[in-house]
Enzyme design. Structure first.
Site, PDB file in Angstrom:
ATOM      1  CG  ASP A   1      43.432  37.816  29.403  1.00 14.76           C
ATOM      2  OD1 ASP A   1      43.693  38.010  30.697  1.00 14.76           O
ATOM      3  OD2 ASP A   1      42.861  36.971  28.882  1.00 14.76           O
TER       4      ASP A   1
ATOM      5  CD  GLU B   1      48.463  33.026  34.177  1.00 16.01           C
ATOM      6  OE1 GLU B   1      47.626  32.356  33.525  1.00 16.01           O
ATOM      7  OE2 GLU B   1      48.037  33.232  35.424  1.00 16.01           O
TER       8      GLU B   1
END
Length: 553
Positions: free
Chosen positions: A15, A183
């Site tokens: 991430d 997302e």
């Protein structure tokens, strides 16, 4: 000229969020249930990166969070002379329910100190900040829907942040939604367009990065006519898989770079297992004449190597063999190398026995509170890890040794323990799901021991010897490292494999074990001309940097 070899952050570094301030680049990565939280990395050329610390360290406590919970998807930005860091804490995940808190901390320097957190609400996760040219500040993130008859990922929402009041406006607008899972949103303003960069397809094999754009911040947003800006979903043989969750950064020269996560699988019986976790990569991209973002060179696949600037003839990527040794003589734990579970290490003592790290045994491997364990990321599929340990357990409730760890339901532990029948001995204990198995006992000599783990792709082997020298004995079974991955079993998991040291005292008597040294050697087989790296000095012998390009003779 920079030669970039992916992954630029190897091992469990998912991430990624990237930021440039002046000529300095920073990446923040997720840490989930591990402490310290939000790993920070620095570079001046995008090719050579150094871990410089963590944003959430002293006093930060994640005890009680589930496996693969904790800190998700940090987002770095810079505005009004300050670094801004948004992050989510996932406190529980149970069926359709998620209990999530989102926060903002700020700092005048990337090194901190970071402010007390501002609560941003609990709408969902993957919150990131967008600072518009008019001076307003906005949060974009995933809206979660717990209702079982509705899609859990119910769209991407936008909400204004009011810095003077240190709160959000309380009114969120859904700006994007599609039939598939979306997302990891990030907003950018380039020219007259607002661009929404999106992670699509879930964080597994179907992962990808797509984009939408609008003339207005609040939409409507037009989706990129291409399926994906970047993905590996149609290229299962590529070395970089699960490509997704990206962010953009502009270089001082006006070039655009896309940071993203990816995984390098190892094979077992034809199936892919990403034991190293999700790693951080960079790609060179540009906005084409039609305004859409595309990789430089075309296509939609992630490249392992790329250059910024002209590439001289004969230039090849740096061989990837590295070594390090920690003698535990610095007076504390090096948090750029070691992690602990959920909280700061409270049961480590660097002074009780000079030259040794003393570990007071903690809870069992099932605990979400007080395990005693130090862990380091596994960065290559070919890794050796070795420790010197002095442990003298007196009951079967005391054990210490070398562990390969994924989470509480996936680990392999070479432990020194005791029972009446065998006295002090070694065993390999393994947890797969809810099942625990133990090997037969292996007798060991008196005194401190040298314990070794060797990872070779999907398999893990152990060996031991007296610390003072003598015959090295192998434990005669190869253990399934491929089970220590996101891809084993039905449950969603998001971290990666660690190697480390743990001590257990299930009766809580204050039993301790001592460690004199720990060391790791990692090797990439892709490049044969490997040279060792002395990371304690931060350079190769004879080289001026921790990683360089070398020229063929």
């Amino acid at each position: 000229m920079s030669l970039i070899q992916n992954p630029v952050l190897r091992g469990f570094n998912p991430d990624p969020s990237i930021l440039r301030v002046g000529r300095d680049y920073y990446i923040a990565t997720s840490t989930f249930e591990y402490h310290p939280a939000v790993r920070l990395h620095h570079s001046t050329d995008l090719a050579h990166w150094r871990t410089i610390g963590h944003a959430l360290d002293a006093g930060f406590d994640l005890r009680g969070v589930p496996d693969s919970g904790g800190v998700w998807a940090p987002s770095l930005s810079y505005s009004e002379g300050q670094y801004w860091l948004a992050y989510s804490i996932v406190r529980s995940m149970d069926g359709d329910d998620k209990d999530i808190d989102n926060y903002l901390v700020t700092a005048d320097s990337i090194a901190g100190p970071w402010s007390e957190p501002v609560h941003l609400g609990s709408r969902g996760f993957d919150f990131s900040f967008f600072h518009d040219l008019d001076g307003t500040h906005w949060i974009v993130g995933v809206q979660w829907d717990q209702r079982p008859e509705h899609p859990s990922f119910s769209g991407l929402v936008l909400e204004q942040y009011l810095p003077d009041a240190r709160r959000t406006s309380g009114q969120a607008t859904r700006i994007y939604c599609e039939a598939g899972l979306v997302e990891g949103p990030n907003l950018y303003r380039v020219g007259d367009w607002y661009y929404l960069l999106i992670a699509a397809g879930g964080t597994g094999w179907n992962h990808g990065i797509t984009m939408a754009r609008s003339r207005e911040l609040t939409g409507p947003y037009e989706r990129d006519p291409r399926e994906a800006v970047l993905t590996a979903r149609h290229s299962p043989g590529d070395p970089l898989q699960k490509v997704g969750h990206g962010e953009l950064v502009e270089t001082p020269d006006g070039e655009w770079m896309l940071v993203h996560l990816a995984s390098r699988p190892t094979l077992h019986l034809g199936e892919r297992y990403c034991t190293l976790g999700r790693e951080t990569c960079l790609q060179h991209v540009r906005f084409e004449d039609d305004g859409w973002l595309r990789p430089v060179g075309g296509g939609d696949r992630a490249r392992v190597e790329l250059t910024l600037g002209d590439r001289p003839d004969g230039l090849i990527a740096e061989p990837l063999e590295r070594r390090w040794v920690d003698a535990f003589d610095a007076g504390g734990l090096d948090s750029t190398r070691w992690s602990t579970l959920r909280a700061a290490p409270r049961m480590l003592d660097f002074t009780a026995r000079p030259g040794w790290l003393r570990m007071r045994g903690g809870h069992s491997t099932s605990s979400v509170f007080d395990q005693t364990m130090i862990l380091t990321r596994v960065e290559e599929h070919h890794t050796e890890f070795e420790i010197v340990m002095d442990a003298d357990p007196a009951t079967s409730r005391e054990a210490a040794g070398l562990v390969a760890w994924y989470d509480r339901s996936g680990w392999i532990w070479l432990q020194v323990t005791f029972d009446r029948e065998n006295g002090r001995h070694l065993r390999v204990v393994q947890r797969v799901g809810s099942s625990t198995t133990r090997s037969d006992p292996v007798p060991v000599p008196e005194g401190s021991l040298r314990l070794r783990a060797v990872l070779d792709g999907p398999w893990l082997r152990f060996a031991f010897s007296p610390a003072t020298g003598g015959r090295v004995r192998e434990v005669q079974t190869a253990y399934p490292a491929w089970m220590l991955s996101d891809d084993h079993g039905p449950r969603l998991r998001f971290t990666g494999m660690f190697l480390g040291v743990r001590a257990e005292d299930l009766d809580g008597r204050g039993w301790t074990a001592d460690v004199r040294r720990a060391g790791m050697r990692t090797s990439s087989t892709r490049l044969p001309q490997a040279r060792a790296v002395d990371e304690s000095k931060g350079r190769h012998e004879g080289d001026s940097a921790a990683a360089v390009a070398v020229t063929k003779a």
